[in-house]
Scaffold this motif. Structure first.
Motif, PDB file in Angstrom:
ATOM      1  N   LEU A 131      76.134 -55.171  -1.545  1.00 52.90           N
ATOM      2  CA  LEU A 131      76.193 -53.940  -2.334  1.00 52.90           C
ATOM      3  C   LEU A 131      77.573 -53.319  -2.175  1.00 52.90           C
ATOM      4  O   LEU A 131      78.066 -53.156  -1.055  1.00 52.90           O
ATOM      5  N   ARG A 132      78.204 -52.989  -3.289  1.00 58.00           N
ATOM      6  CA  ARG A 132      79.503 -52.324  -3.221  1.00 58.00           C
ATOM      7  C   ARG A 132      79.690 -51.426  -4.440  1.00 58.00           C
ATOM      8  O   ARG A 132      79.210 -51.740  -5.531  1.00 58.00           O
ATOM      9  N   HIS A 133      80.388 -50.338  -4.229  1.00 64.52           N
ATOM     10  CA  HIS A 133      80.604 -49.357  -5.291  1.00 64.52           C
ATOM     11  C   HIS A 133      81.524 -49.935  -6.356  1.00 64.52           C
ATOM     12  O   HIS A 133      82.534 -50.569  -6.051  1.00 64.52           O
ATOM     13  N   ALA A 134      81.166 -49.719  -7.622  1.00 64.74           N
ATOM     14  CA  ALA A 134      81.985 -50.213  -8.735  1.00 64.74           C
ATOM     15  C   ALA A 134      82.700 -49.098  -9.465  1.00 64.74           C
ATOM     16  O   ALA A 134      83.905 -49.183  -9.728  1.00 64.74           O
ATOM     17  N   ALA A 135      81.976 -48.025  -9.825  1.00 64.95           N
ATOM     18  CA  ALA A 135      82.595 -46.952 -10.601  1.00 64.95           C
ATOM     19  C   ALA A 135      81.666 -45.756 -10.661  1.00 64.95           C
ATOM     20  O   ALA A 135      80.444 -45.886 -10.529  1.00 64.95           O
ATOM     21  N   ASP A 136      82.267 -44.597 -10.885  1.00 70.42           N
ATOM     22  CA  ASP A 136      81.524 -43.382 -11.190  1.00 70.42           C
ATOM     23  C   ASP A 136      81.963 -42.894 -12.551  1.00 70.42           C
ATOM     24  O   ASP A 136      83.149 -42.579 -12.757  1.00 70.42           O
ATOM     25  N   GLY A 137      81.036 -42.854 -13.496  1.00 76.87           N
ATOM     26  CA  GLY A 137      81.325 -42.301 -14.799  1.00 76.87           C
ATOM     27  C   GLY A 137      80.953 -40.833 -14.857  1.00 76.87           C
ATOM     28  O   GLY A 137      80.652 -40.200 -13.849  1.00 76.87           O
ATOM     29  N   TRP A 138      80.991 -40.311 -16.059  1.00 75.36           N
ATOM     30  CA  TRP A 138      80.566 -38.928 -16.256  1.00 75.36           C
ATOM     31  C   TRP A 138      79.126 -38.736 -15.797  1.00 75.36           C
ATOM     32  O   TRP A 138      78.793 -37.762 -15.143  1.00 75.36           O
ATOM     33  N   ASP A 139      78.287 -39.690 -16.163  1.00 76.69           N
ATOM     34  CA  ASP A 139      76.855 -39.495 -15.992  1.00 76.69           C
ATOM     35  C   ASP A 139      76.252 -40.313 -14.858  1.00 76.69           C
ATOM     36  O   ASP A 139      75.273 -39.889 -14.247  1.00 76.69           O
ATOM     37  N   CYS A 140      76.765 -41.494 -14.613  1.00 74.13           N
ATOM     38  CA  CYS A 140      76.119 -42.413 -13.685  1.00 74.13           C
ATOM     39  C   CYS A 140      77.098 -42.980 -12.665  1.00 74.13           C
ATOM     40  O   CYS A 140      78.302 -43.104 -12.934  1.00 74.13           O
ATOM     41  N   SER A 141      76.557 -43.320 -11.511  1.00 76.73           N
ATOM     42  CA  SER A 141      77.266 -44.097 -10.511  1.00 76.73           C
ATOM     43  C   SER A 141      76.787 -45.545 -10.619  1.00 76.73           C
ATOM     44  O   SER A 141      75.585 -45.794 -10.757  1.00 76.73           O
ATOM     45  N   VAL A 142      77.724 -46.481 -10.582  1.00 76.47           N
ATOM     46  CA  VAL A 142      77.402 -47.899 -10.749  1.00 76.47           C
ATOM     47  C   VAL A 142      77.835 -48.656  -9.503  1.00 76.47           C
ATOM     48  O   VAL A 142      78.984 -48.513  -9.039  1.00 76.47           O
ATOM     49  N   TRP A 143      76.919 -49.448  -8.978  1.00 74.44           N
ATOM     50  CA  TRP A 143      77.169 -50.235  -7.768  1.00 74.44           C
ATOM     51  C   TRP A 143      76.854 -51.693  -8.046  1.00 74.44           C
ATOM     52  O   TRP A 143      75.811 -52.013  -8.625  1.00 74.44           O
ATOM     53  N   ARG A 144      77.755 -52.586  -7.655  1.00 76.79           N
ATOM     54  CA  ARG A 144      77.492 -54.021  -7.756  1.00 76.79           C
ATOM     55  C   ARG A 144      76.393 -54.412  -6.784  1.00 76.79           C
ATOM     56  O   ARG A 144      76.390 -53.995  -5.629  1.00 76.79           O
ATOM     57  N   LEU A 145      75.473 -55.226  -7.250  1.00 72.21           N
ATOM     58  CA  LEU A 145      74.390 -55.740  -6.426  1.00 72.21           C
ATOM     59  C   LEU A 145      74.445 -57.256  -6.506  1.00 72.21           C
ATOM     60  O   LEU A 145      74.052 -57.851  -7.524  1.00 72.21           O
ATOM     61  N   GLY A 146      74.979 -57.890  -5.469  1.00 73.86           N
ATOM     62  CA  GLY A 146      75.214 -59.318  -5.553  1.00 73.86           C
ATOM     63  C   GLY A 146      76.279 -59.622  -6.586  1.00 73.86           C
ATOM     64  O   GLY A 146      77.145 -58.800  -6.890  1.00 73.86           O
ATOM     65  N   ASP A 147      76.211 -60.803  -7.169  1.00 72.43           N
ATOM     66  CA  ASP A 147      77.222 -61.232  -8.139  1.00 72.43           C
ATOM     67  C   ASP A 147      76.823 -60.993  -9.588  1.00 72.43           C
ATOM     68  O   ASP A 147      77.689 -60.960 -10.466  1.00 72.43           O
ATOM     69  N   THR A 148      75.537 -60.825  -9.855  1.00 79.61           N
ATOM     70  CA  THR A 148      75.089 -60.829 -11.251  1.00 79.61           C
ATOM     71  C   THR A 148      74.361 -59.567 -11.676  1.00 79.61           C
ATOM     72  O   THR A 148      73.914 -59.481 -12.819  1.00 79.61           O
TER      73      THR A 148
ATOM     74  N   PRO B   4      74.732 -36.590  -3.298  1.00 83.68           N
ATOM     75  CA  PRO B   4      75.493 -37.763  -2.839  1.00 83.68           C
ATOM     76  C   PRO B   4      74.752 -39.056  -3.137  1.00 83.68           C
ATOM     77  O   PRO B   4      73.542 -39.164  -2.925  1.00 83.68           O
ATOM     78  N   ILE B   5      75.490 -40.025  -3.651  1.00 84.29           N
ATOM     79  CA  ILE B   5      74.955 -41.371  -3.882  1.00 84.29           C
ATOM     80  C   ILE B   5      75.789 -42.322  -3.042  1.00 84.29           C
ATOM     81  O   ILE B   5      76.999 -42.451  -3.249  1.00 84.29           O
ATOM     82  N   ASP B   6      75.150 -42.951  -2.084  1.00 85.60           N
ATOM     83  CA  ASP B   6      75.873 -43.855  -1.205  1.00 85.60           C
ATOM     84  C   ASP B   6      75.039 -45.109  -0.972  1.00 85.60           C
ATOM     85  O   ASP B   6      73.916 -45.251  -1.469  1.00 85.60           O
TER      86      ASP B   6
ATOM     87  N   LEU C 177      72.712 -45.345 -11.448  1.00 83.90           N
ATOM     88  CA  LEU C 177      71.981 -44.158 -11.016  1.00 83.90           C
ATOM     89  C   LEU C 177      72.618 -42.901 -11.596  1.00 83.90           C
ATOM     90  O   LEU C 177      73.847 -42.723 -11.498  1.00 83.90           O
ATOM     91  N   PRO C 178      71.851 -42.008 -12.187  1.00 79.89           N
ATOM     92  CA  PRO C 178      72.412 -40.733 -12.658  1.00 79.89           C
ATOM     93  C   PRO C 178      73.042 -39.947 -11.512  1.00 79.89           C
ATOM     94  O   PRO C 178      72.537 -39.930 -10.393  1.00 79.89           O
ATOM     95  N   ARG C 179      74.154 -39.276 -11.835  1.00 79.28           N
ATOM     96  CA  ARG C 179      74.863 -38.440 -10.865  1.00 79.28           C
ATOM     97  C   ARG C 179      74.473 -36.970 -10.969  1.00 79.28           C
ATOM     98  O   ARG C 179      74.819 -36.169 -10.101  1.00 79.28           O
TER      99      ARG C 179
END
Length: 302
Positions: free
Chosen positions: A32-49, A10-12, A54-56
Motif C-alpha cells: 500500500l502506498r499513497h498515490a495522490a490527493d485530489g479535490w475530493d478523494c485520496s487515492v492509494w495504490r494497492l498492489g500493482d493492479t 486524516p487518511i493514512d 476514499l473521499p477526503r
C-alpha cells in the motif's frame, strides 16, 4: 478551480489497513502506498493492479456512491471500445472510524492526458470519440443527479458571464480570446436545447481525467460527477483536450451522432469550463493551462 480544500479527516495507511482487514481481508496484505490527493478523494495504490479511493470530505462522499451505482452499468460498454473505466472491484462501507463509502478500483498504468503534449493527443482522439459514443446512451430515471453538469446552459448564464468578466478584468487571456469565448457562450445560449432523453455523461471530462500510454488512450477516470443530461457537456473536451487536427478527428468520428446545435452547445461549455479554470486555478497551473488553451482553441476556429 478554487484552492483545493483541506481533508476533513486524516487518511493514512493505518486507516486503510483497518478498512481492508474488516471488509476485504483477502487484500489486506497487499503493498500500500499513497498515490495522490485530489479535490475530493485520496487515492492509494494497492498492489500493482488496484487502488483504494476514499473521499477526503463530506461533500465528496456522494460522488463515490455515484460511481459505485453508475460504473457497473456503463463500464462494460465503454470498456468494449478499448478505453477502460474504473469500475469498482469492491464497494467499501463506513467502518474503522471512517464515516463514508469507499472503493477499490483498477489501477491503470500510463500518463495523465494533461501531461501529453496537445498535438500528440490527436493519436487517441478517435478512441475518445468511440468511448463517448458508447457512454452517451439513455440513462435510467434514477441516475445520479448533478446540480450543474449536463443541465441547460441557461441555468449557468449569470455564473459563466461573471467568470468571463473576471478573466477579462484579470488579463488572464488575450482580449481577442475572451471575445471569442463570449461569442461561443452567447451562441450556445441561443442554440436549440437538448431535446432527447437524458444520457449518461462523465461530467468532468478533461485531459486530467484521461490516462494515456504513448499514442493509446488507456482509460477515462474520476466519474464522481457522473450524471444524466445533455451530452454537450462532455463534448466540450474537443476544445479542452485537442488542437485543430485532433479536434477534426474527434468531431469527425462523432458527426453522425450529434446535431449542429449540440456541437454549438459543446463549444459554449468549453468556453465556460475554460473561464472557470482560468478564474480559479491559482494553486494548480496544470488546470489553468487547460483553461487558457481552451480559449485559444475556441478563438482559433471561431
Amino acid at each position: 478551480m478554487p484552492d483545493k480544500p483541506a481533508a476533513e479527516l486524516p487518511i493514512d495507511a493505518r486507516l486503510i489497513r483497518t478498512l481492508l482487514e474488516e471488509q476485504a481481508p483477502h487484500l489486506a496484505e497487499e503493498p500500500l502506498r499513497h498515490a495522490a490527493d485530489g479535490w475530493d478523494c485520496s487515492v492509494w495504490r494497492l498492489g500493482d493492479t488496484r487502488a483504494v479511493r476514499l473521499p477526503r470530505r463530506a461533500l465528496a462522499a456522494p460522488l463515490v456512491r455515484h460511481e459505485q451505482r453508475a460504473l457497473p452499468l456503463i463500464g462494460p460498454a465503454v470498456a468494449a471500445t478499448g478505453v477502460e473505466v474504473p469500475t469498482p472491484v469492491f464497494a467499501g462501507r463506513p467502518g474503522g472510524g471512517y464515516p463514508w463509502s469507499w472503493s477499490i478500483v483498477p489501477w491503470f498504468p500510463g500518463s495523465r492526458g494533461i501531461d501529453v503534449p496537445r498535438p500528440a493527443r490527436a493519436a487517441w482522439a478517435g478512441a475518445l470519440a468511440g468511448a463517448l459514443r458508447a457512454l452517451h446512451v439513455v440513462a435510467p430515471g434514477d441516475a445520479p443527479v448533478n446540480p450543474v453538469r449536463g443541465l441547460p446552459l441557461q441555468t449557468r448564464a449569470d455564473s459563466v458571464g461573471a467568470r468571463l468578466s473576471a478573466v477579462a478584468a484579470a488579463g488572464a487571456a488575450p482580449p481577442g480570446e475572451v471575445a471569442a469565448a463570449r461569442a461561443a457562450w452567447a451562441d450556445a445560449l441561443a442554440a436549440t436545447p437538448w431535446s432527447g432523453p437524458p444520457v449518461w455523461i462523465h461530467g468532468d471530462l478533461h485531459p486530467g481525467n484521461l490516462i494515456a500510454d504513448g499514442g493509446r488512450l488507456v482509460a477515462m477516470i474520476d466519474f464522481g460527477d457522473v450524471t444524466a443530461g445533455d451530452p454537450a457537456y462532455d463534448l466540450a473536451v474537443g476544445w479542452l483536450a485537442f488542437d485543430p487536427a485532433g479536434r477534426a478527428i474527434f468531431t469527425g468520428a462523432l458527426r453522425d451522432a450529434y446535431d449542429a446545435a449540440t456541437w454549438t452547445r459543446a463549444r459554449g461549455w468549453a468556453a465556460a469550463i475554460g473561464a472557470i479554470l482560468l478564474d480559479h486555478s491559482d494553486d494548480n497551473p496544470d488546470y489553468a493551462a487547460i483553461g487558457a488553451e481552451a480559449l485559444t482553441e475556441l478563438a482559433s476556429d471561431a
